[in-house]
Design a protein around this motif. Structure first.
Motif, PDB file in Angstrom:
ATOM      1  N   ALA A   8       3.474   6.775  -4.753  1.00 46.92           N
ATOM      2  CA  ALA A   8       3.250   6.956  -6.350  1.00 46.92           C
ATOM      3  C   ALA A   8       2.031   7.972  -6.239  1.00 46.92           C
ATOM      4  O   ALA A   8       2.093   8.651  -7.408  1.00 46.92           O
ATOM      5  CB  ALA A   8       2.825   5.820  -7.020  1.00 46.92           C
ATOM      6  N   ASP A   9       1.332   8.472  -5.139  1.00 47.63           N
ATOM      7  CA  ASP A   9       0.442   9.494  -5.371  1.00 47.63           C
ATOM      8  C   ASP A   9      -0.596   9.214  -6.376  1.00 47.63           C
ATOM      9  O   ASP A   9      -1.240  10.199  -7.104  1.00 47.63           O
ATOM     10  CB  ASP A   9       1.087  10.778  -5.709  1.00 47.63           C
ATOM     11  CG  ASP A   9       0.141  12.146  -5.468  1.00 47.63           C
ATOM     12  OD1 ASP A   9      -0.880  11.804  -4.564  1.00 47.63           O
ATOM     13  OD2 ASP A   9       0.455  13.096  -5.818  1.00 47.63           O
ATOM     14  N   ILE A  10      -0.983   8.207  -6.501  1.00 48.83           N
ATOM     15  CA  ILE A  10      -1.988   7.410  -7.633  1.00 48.83           C
ATOM     16  C   ILE A  10      -3.467   8.294  -7.430  1.00 48.83           C
ATOM     17  O   ILE A  10      -3.983   8.594  -6.223  1.00 48.83           O
ATOM     18  CB  ILE A  10      -2.458   5.988  -7.471  1.00 48.83           C
ATOM     19  CG1 ILE A  10      -1.050   5.464  -7.659  1.00 48.83           C
ATOM     20  CG2 ILE A  10      -3.314   5.654  -8.244  1.00 48.83           C
ATOM     21  CD1 ILE A  10      -1.149   3.859  -7.383  1.00 48.83           C
ATOM     22  N   SER A  45       4.555   3.982 -11.925  1.00 46.78           N
ATOM     23  CA  SER A  45       5.145   2.635 -11.893  1.00 46.78           C
ATOM     24  C   SER A  45       5.446   2.264 -10.621  1.00 46.78           C
ATOM     25  O   SER A  45       6.150   2.979  -9.921  1.00 46.78           O
ATOM     26  CB  SER A  45       6.009   2.475 -13.056  1.00 46.78           C
ATOM     27  OG  SER A  45       7.448   3.375 -12.913  1.00 46.78           O
ATOM     28  N   ILE A  46       5.224   1.275 -10.124  1.00 51.72           N
ATOM     29  CA  ILE A  46       5.525   0.438  -8.867  1.00 51.72           C
ATOM     30  C   ILE A  46       6.502  -0.749  -9.137  1.00 51.72           C
ATOM     31  O   ILE A  46       6.201  -1.528  -9.811  1.00 51.72           O
ATOM     32  CB  ILE A  46       4.492   0.232  -7.934  1.00 51.72           C
ATOM     33  CG1 ILE A  46       3.471   1.287  -7.960  1.00 51.72           C
ATOM     34  CG2 ILE A  46       4.902  -0.360  -6.668  1.00 51.72           C
ATOM     35  CD1 ILE A  46       2.338   0.857  -7.021  1.00 51.72           C
ATOM     36  N   THR A 102       5.824   8.796 -11.746  1.00 50.90           N
ATOM     37  CA  THR A 102       6.508   8.577 -10.597  1.00 50.90           C
ATOM     38  C   THR A 102       6.730   7.258 -10.388  1.00 50.90           C
ATOM     39  O   THR A 102       6.056   6.536 -11.042  1.00 50.90           O
ATOM     40  CB  THR A 102       5.569   8.978  -9.362  1.00 50.90           C
ATOM     41  OG1 THR A 102       5.331  10.480  -9.447  1.00 50.90           O
ATOM     42  CG2 THR A 102       6.183   8.588  -8.011  1.00 50.90           C
ATOM     43  N   LEU A 103       8.110   6.919 -10.357  1.00 50.62           N
ATOM     44  CA  LEU A 103       8.296   5.551  -9.814  1.00 50.62           C
ATOM     45  C   LEU A 103       8.758   5.549  -8.657  1.00 50.62           C
ATOM     46  O   LEU A 103       9.145   5.878  -7.826  1.00 50.62           O
ATOM     47  CB  LEU A 103       9.722   5.448 -10.667  1.00 50.62           C
ATOM     48  CG  LEU A 103      10.127   4.005 -10.797  1.00 50.62           C
ATOM     49  CD1 LEU A 103      11.374   3.564 -11.794  1.00 50.62           C
ATOM     50  CD2 LEU A 103      10.661   3.220  -9.365  1.00 50.62           C
ATOM     51  N   PHE A 134       0.802  -1.183  -0.017  1.00 50.86           N
ATOM     52  CA  PHE A 134      -0.130  -0.033  -0.252  1.00 50.86           C
ATOM     53  C   PHE A 134       0.800   1.388   0.014  1.00 50.86           C
ATOM     54  O   PHE A 134       0.429   2.245  -0.818  1.00 50.86           O
ATOM     55  CB  PHE A 134      -0.965  -0.058   1.117  1.00 50.86           C
ATOM     56  CG  PHE A 134      -2.188  -0.813   1.136  1.00 50.86           C
ATOM     57  CD1 PHE A 134      -2.240  -1.752   0.167  1.00 50.86           C
ATOM     58  CD2 PHE A 134      -3.335  -0.386   1.778  1.00 50.86           C
ATOM     59  CE1 PHE A 134      -3.408  -2.632  -0.134  1.00 50.86           C
ATOM     60  CE2 PHE A 134      -4.451  -1.319   1.738  1.00 50.86           C
ATOM     61  CZ  PHE A 134      -4.675  -2.409   0.711  1.00 50.86           C
ATOM     62  N   ALA A 135       2.132   1.153   0.914  1.00 54.28           N
ATOM     63  CA  ALA A 135       2.793   2.423   0.587  1.00 54.28           C
ATOM     64  C   ALA A 135       3.421   2.755  -0.605  1.00 54.28           C
ATOM     65  O   ALA A 135       3.525   3.762  -0.862  1.00 54.28           O
ATOM     66  CB  ALA A 135       3.924   2.121   1.711  1.00 54.28           C
TER      67      ALA A 135
END
Length: 359
Positions: free
Chosen positions: A172-174, A249-250, A271-272, A166-167
């Motif tokens: 990623a500030d989705i 992307s995560i 953001t990656l 979840f972090a």
């Protein structure tokens, strides 16, 4: 003679074994937890392989579910016999780092109060959870009461992989409607996929090379699954987004190739969010980094801990918004944990997570 217990201890690289150790003594700010269920993490495998150094004789593990056996004199609001969990990261919440909003980097009360990964104590700097009993430091801040009706296996993912995954989505500030790619669908990547869905992503693309994990990713919210054995995932993600790239992307594995691919598919300004534990230096390709001018962010996260974080995660589970029980694919008793390590470290038999039970 002190009371003794069984514990999984680090002997040397390549060896974690069950041995007898004294039941931990507690101080006034601590609690003694009788561990009823725990699990093995990929980080524990890094320890087993000698890729992350810990002291010989240390009890390993950082994902405890259990019952309060004994409370320190200063710990209020809890009862002996109460079911609780404690986060893998158990900061003091009194240090400079904690009060500056960086509780996972809690380095204690001296000096500037920062230490990288300082909030990770279980199975790192103090004895951990793969044992019959566990000392929980700063228990007032870190014990999360388990709501009635939730089983051990329902909350087993809360201390680490749910909080960490979840972090990754949070860092990623989705935003609602975002396009998100999640690289690697191990337990943490799967939780990142679930977290992206809960954050409101409009298109979630999950990448892995194991059929069972890709199927689980669909179950937890992925709209598209890509098998890197069969397609060039960078080309396919760019095709799916019309060449635009993803908003976020995560990276959930910790390899150069997954990090690099996660960077290559970002839109300008994307953001990656990196969750991987890296064992080697990373390099950043010039073109993928837009020569440093692409308005991209690369952000890392360590599992948030504390009782409020645990309360929020368990509320999601209790409300029926997510069920992570399917991630538990294998079950062992504590006395079988060496066998469980062998299975988990070699990723055999479709393993995702193992439940290690006491009693």
């Amino acid at each position: 003679m002190p009371a003794m217990m069984k514990a999984a201890i680090f002997v040397e690289p390549g060896r974690i074994e069950i041995d007898d150790k004294p039941v931990p003594e507690i101080g006034p700010d601590d609690a003694l937890m009788r561990v009823t269920t725990t699990t093995i993490c990929g980080t524990d495998v890094h320890i087993l392989k000698g890729e992350y150094p810990v002291e010989k004789g240390l009890t390993i593990g950082h994902e405890p579910v259990g019952v309060i056996e004994k409370l320190g004199a200063n710990v209020k609001g809890y009862e002996e016999g109460q079911r609780v969990i404690a986060g893998a990261i158990c900061p003091s919440f009194t240090s400079y780092a904690c009060q500056d909003g960086c509780s996972a980097q809690d380095g204690g009360h001296h000096g500037h109060g920062y230490k990288p990964m300082g909030g990770w104590r279980f199975g790192n700097t103090i004895d951990g959870a793969q044992a019959e009993y566990l000392r929980v430091p700063d228990a007032q801040a870190n014990l999360g009461p388990v709501p009635d009706g939730l089983t051990d296996e329902q909350v087993l993912m809360c201390p680490d992989i749910m909080s960490t995954g979840f972090a990754g989505a949070e860092s990623a500030d989705i935003r609602i409607g975002d396009t998100v790619a999640v690289f690697a669908q191990g337990p943490i990547g799967l939780c990142a996929t679930a977290g992206a869905r809960l954050r409101g992503a409009g298109l979630i693309i999950a990448v892995d090379g194991v059929d069972e994990r890709l199927a689980m990713a669909r179950q937890l919210g992925a709209d598209v699954v890509l098998d890197y054995r069969r397609v060039d995932v960078v080309d396919e993600i760019l095709r799916l987004t019309g060449g635009r790239g993803v908003d976020a992307s995560i990276e959930a594995l910790g390899l150069q190739v997954t990090f690099e691919n996660a960077l290559r598919v970002l839109k300008p300004g994307g953001t990656l969010s990196s969750l991987g534990v890296y064992a080697e230096d990373l390099t950043i390709p010039l073109a993928a980094f837009s020569a440093g001018l692409g308005d991209n962010r690369i952000v890392t996260s360590l599992c948030p801990g504390g009782k409020e974080r645990m309360r929020r995660l368990m509320q999601i589970l209790g409300g029926g918004r997510l069920d992570l029980r399917p991630l538990v694919t294998h079950r062992y008793g504590l006395e079988q944990i060496v066998e469980a390590y062998d299975l988990f470290a070699h990723q055999r038999d479709g393993v995702l997570k193992v439940a290690i039970r006491n009693g």
